[in-house]
Design a protein around this motif. Sequence first.
Motif, mmCIF file in Angstrom:
data_model
loop_
_atom_site.group_PDB
_atom_site.id
_atom_site.type_symbol
_atom_site.label_atom_id
_atom_site.label_comp_id
_atom_site.label_asym_id
_atom_site.label_seq_id
_atom_site.Cartn_x
_atom_site.Cartn_y
_atom_site.Cartn_z
ATOM 1 N N GLU A 180 68.386 53.276 46.177
ATOM 2 C CA GLU A 180 69.535 53.956 46.784
ATOM 3 C C GLU A 180 70.416 54.604 45.715
ATOM 4 N N PHE A 181 70.698 53.862 44.663
ATOM 5 C CA PHE A 181 71.605 54.373 43.635
ATOM 6 C C PHE A 181 70.980 55.539 42.875
ATOM 7 N N VAL A 182 69.676 55.492 42.628
ATOM 8 C CA VAL A 182 69.007 56.617 41.968
ATOM 9 C C VAL A 182 69.115 57.873 42.824
ATOM 10 N N LEU A 183 68.837 57.739 44.105
ATOM 11 C CA LEU A 183 68.896 58.906 44.995
ATOM 12 C C LEU A 183 70.301 59.487 45.048
ATOM 13 N N CYS A 184 71.308 58.638 45.169
ATOM 14 C CA CYS A 184 72.685 59.134 45.229
ATOM 15 C C CYS A 184 73.077 59.832 43.926
ATOM 16 N N ALA A 185 72.727 59.236 42.795
ATOM 17 C CA ALA A 185 73.096 59.823 41.507
ATOM 18 C C ALA A 185 72.489 61.205 41.341
ATOM 19 N N PHE A 186 71.217 61.352 41.677
ATOM 20 C CA PHE A 186 70.560 62.646 41.471
ATOM 21 C C PHE A 186 70.919 63.650 42.557
ATOM 22 N N ALA A 187 71.206 63.189 43.765
ATOM 23 C CA ALA A 187 71.661 64.122 44.801
ATOM 24 C C ALA A 187 72.999 64.748 44.421
ATOM 25 N N PRO A 232 63.621 59.661 34.861
ATOM 26 C CA PRO A 232 63.221 60.783 34.002
ATOM 27 C C PRO A 232 62.470 61.874 34.763
ATOM 28 N N VAL A 233 61.659 61.485 35.746
ATOM 29 C CA VAL A 233 60.915 62.476 36.528
ATOM 30 C C VAL A 233 61.879 63.366 37.304
ATOM 31 N N LEU A 234 62.849 62.761 37.960
ATOM 32 C CA LEU A 234 63.836 63.541 38.714
ATOM 33 C C LEU A 234 64.668 64.415 37.789
ATOM 34 N N LEU A 235 64.963 63.914 36.599
ATOM 35 C CA LEU A 235 65.740 64.700 35.643
ATOM 36 C C LEU A 235 64.976 65.952 35.220
ATOM 37 N N VAL A 236 63.685 65.812 34.968
ATOM 38 C CA VAL A 236 62.865 66.964 34.594
ATOM 39 C C VAL A 236 62.791 67.970 35.735
ATOM 40 N N VAL A 237 62.610 67.489 36.952
ATOM 41 C CA VAL A 237 62.544 68.390 38.114
ATOM 42 C C VAL A 237 63.864 69.131 38.284
ATOM 43 N N PHE A 238 64.977 68.414 38.162
ATOM 44 C CA PHE A 238 66.286 69.063 38.304
ATOM 45 C C PHE A 238 66.486 70.131 37.246
ATOM 46 N N ALA A 239 66.186 69.800 36.003
ATOM 47 C CA ALA A 239 66.386 70.751 34.912
ATOM 48 C C ALA A 239 65.511 71.984 35.086
ATOM 49 N N SER A 240 64.273 71.801 35.509
ATOM 50 C CA SER A 240 63.364 72.937 35.658
ATOM 51 C C SER A 240 63.796 73.867 36.779
ATOM 52 N N LEU A 241 64.489 73.345 37.780
ATOM 53 C CA LEU A 241 64.889 74.164 38.918
ATOM 54 C C LEU A 241 66.264 74.800 38.745
ATOM 55 N N HIS A 242 67.181 74.093 38.094
ATOM 56 C CA HIS A 242 68.581 74.504 38.167
ATOM 57 C C HIS A 242 69.235 74.806 36.818
ATOM 58 N N LEU A 243 68.519 74.620 35.723
ATOM 59 C CA LEU A 243 69.141 74.846 34.419
ATOM 60 C C LEU A 243 68.357 75.879 33.610
ATOM 61 N N SER A 244 69.066 76.582 32.758
ATOM 62 C CA SER A 244 68.413 77.468 31.806
ATOM 63 C C SER A 244 67.777 76.633 30.697
ATOM 64 N N ILE A 383 64.148 63.367 47.386
ATOM 65 C CA ILE A 383 63.644 62.241 48.191
ATOM 66 C C ILE A 383 62.125 62.172 48.123
ATOM 67 N N VAL A 384 61.458 63.318 48.261
ATOM 68 C CA VAL A 384 59.987 63.323 48.228
ATOM 69 C C VAL A 384 59.477 62.947 46.841
ATOM 70 N N VAL A 385 60.058 63.534 45.797
ATOM 71 C CA VAL A 385 59.613 63.230 44.431
ATOM 72 C C VAL A 385 59.864 61.762 44.105
ATOM 73 N N GLN A 386 60.994 61.240 44.513
ATOM 74 C CA GLN A 386 61.280 59.823 44.281
ATOM 75 C C GLN A 386 60.241 58.946 44.960
ATOM 76 N N ASN A 387 59.894 59.273 46.204
ATOM 77 C CA ASN A 387 58.932 58.459 46.931
ATOM 78 C C ASN A 387 57.547 58.526 46.301
ATOM 79 N N ILE A 388 57.127 59.724 45.894
ATOM 80 C CA ILE A 388 55.811 59.864 45.264
ATOM 81 C C ILE A 388 55.755 59.080 43.956
ATOM 82 N N THR A 389 56.792 59.224 43.129
ATOM 83 C CA THR A 389 56.798 58.561 41.827
ATOM 84 C C THR A 389 56.855 57.042 41.970
#
Length: 451
Positions: A180-187, A232-244, A383-389
């Motif tokens: 729960e806390f991981v999902l909230c932090a990354f959302a 770390p997986v969610l961090l990489v996904v976030f950076a690849s989508l939303h950061l330069s 949510i999907v990436v978290q569940n897969i990982t």
Amino acid sequence: MSTDSDSIRLAIAPVLHWRDRVRAWPGSAAYARATNILIALAAASLPWSTTALAVFMLLWLVAVIPTFDWEQFILDLAQPAFALPVALVALAVLGLAWSEAGWTERLQGIKPLGKLLLLPFLLGYFQRSQRGLWVFLAFLVSCTLLMMLSWIVLALPQLKLAHTASDGVPVKNYLDQSQEFVLCAFALMLPALTALRARQWRIAAGTLALILLFVANMFYVVSARTALVTMPVLLVVFASLHLSRRATRLLFAAVALASLLVWTTSPYLRQRIADVGVEYRAHDTSGIASTAQRLTYWRKSVKFITEAPLIGHGTGAIRHLFTLDATGQTGLEAEVINNPHNQTFNVAIQWGLIGVLLLYAMWIGHIRLFAGRDLVTWIGLAIVVQNITSSLLNSHLSDFHEGWMYVIGVGVAGGMALRARRRRSWRTPVVRRRANTAQHIRCRPGEGRDP
């Protein structure tokens, strides 16, 4: 005679009036508001109570069924995001036929996937409802309260609301709490980034503070190692989508420095990581430990899968197979389980390659729902990436808590994403016609248009 008819009409007029009101109620704004509140309450109860979640989801389903356009719903079932969860459950039902387990175990094998049947209803409903953010906000507020209470019960264990084995866990267990806390932090990362870019400093400071509190709780209070792998997986996904690229380098440099600081200041985190090696060595001495257990379960799972690779051993066969294999064994080899702690193995043992293909097709179909860059698509993708990982180390789609996080989260976010996609597809022809009309007006006769 007419007097009698008039009297009868007058007598039944109130009944007819209330009948018409009841028939019209499912289409009213008050009914829609009540339905939205029910699903929001279900999301809010998820961190606290399994019973409350089941009650609110049942009430929501009963309330939402009269409001459905069933013709459109049947058409929607042709889409992979709708159809594949149903297909996976249907395969589990068919798997009853070739399972060698007892009927009690067979029926229990269907139960973990049964919640997937609600996904089409959630996707369909939130294509119409504009209150999907209520659900996410309710979950966030509920998890924030849980996080605050976690810090409190760490210092005052007597304030726990339930008997739990871990310090800093007010209810349920640290595995569910960490997810729960991981999902909230990354959302919250996208709202924080959006506020920073808009120079809305108060909003940015508030969201960043909340992110840090969730993350700090996992590093200093209690955490599941699966959650630490997911981050770390969610961090990489976030950076690849939303950061330069430049912002990505700065972010990972900051994360590296923060990780070094946490490692030097958190004895709890160092102990959690060091335990992996201790537990691995316990595998050779038949000690009971998390890492050793998983290695044993996975090795046996591979053996079971190779015995029936195409269609598996049937629904509910996991416990039956582990029971047969444990005969005459000792230590970890004698353990009997119904969960191999890996979602792919869980599916492959029961339904073979066919089940695995359906599982991954469903995950891919849901990832494709969230191709945008807005808040809703980011939450759904997370949510999907978290569940897969996390399903690499656990059977999180089949587990109660994480499975419901997936069903509610993907259902709500997916429905909202589909509504936005349809709205864009409706607007595009209109915009094109207006542009063509404007171009036609600006051009002189015979100029500026294709022949």
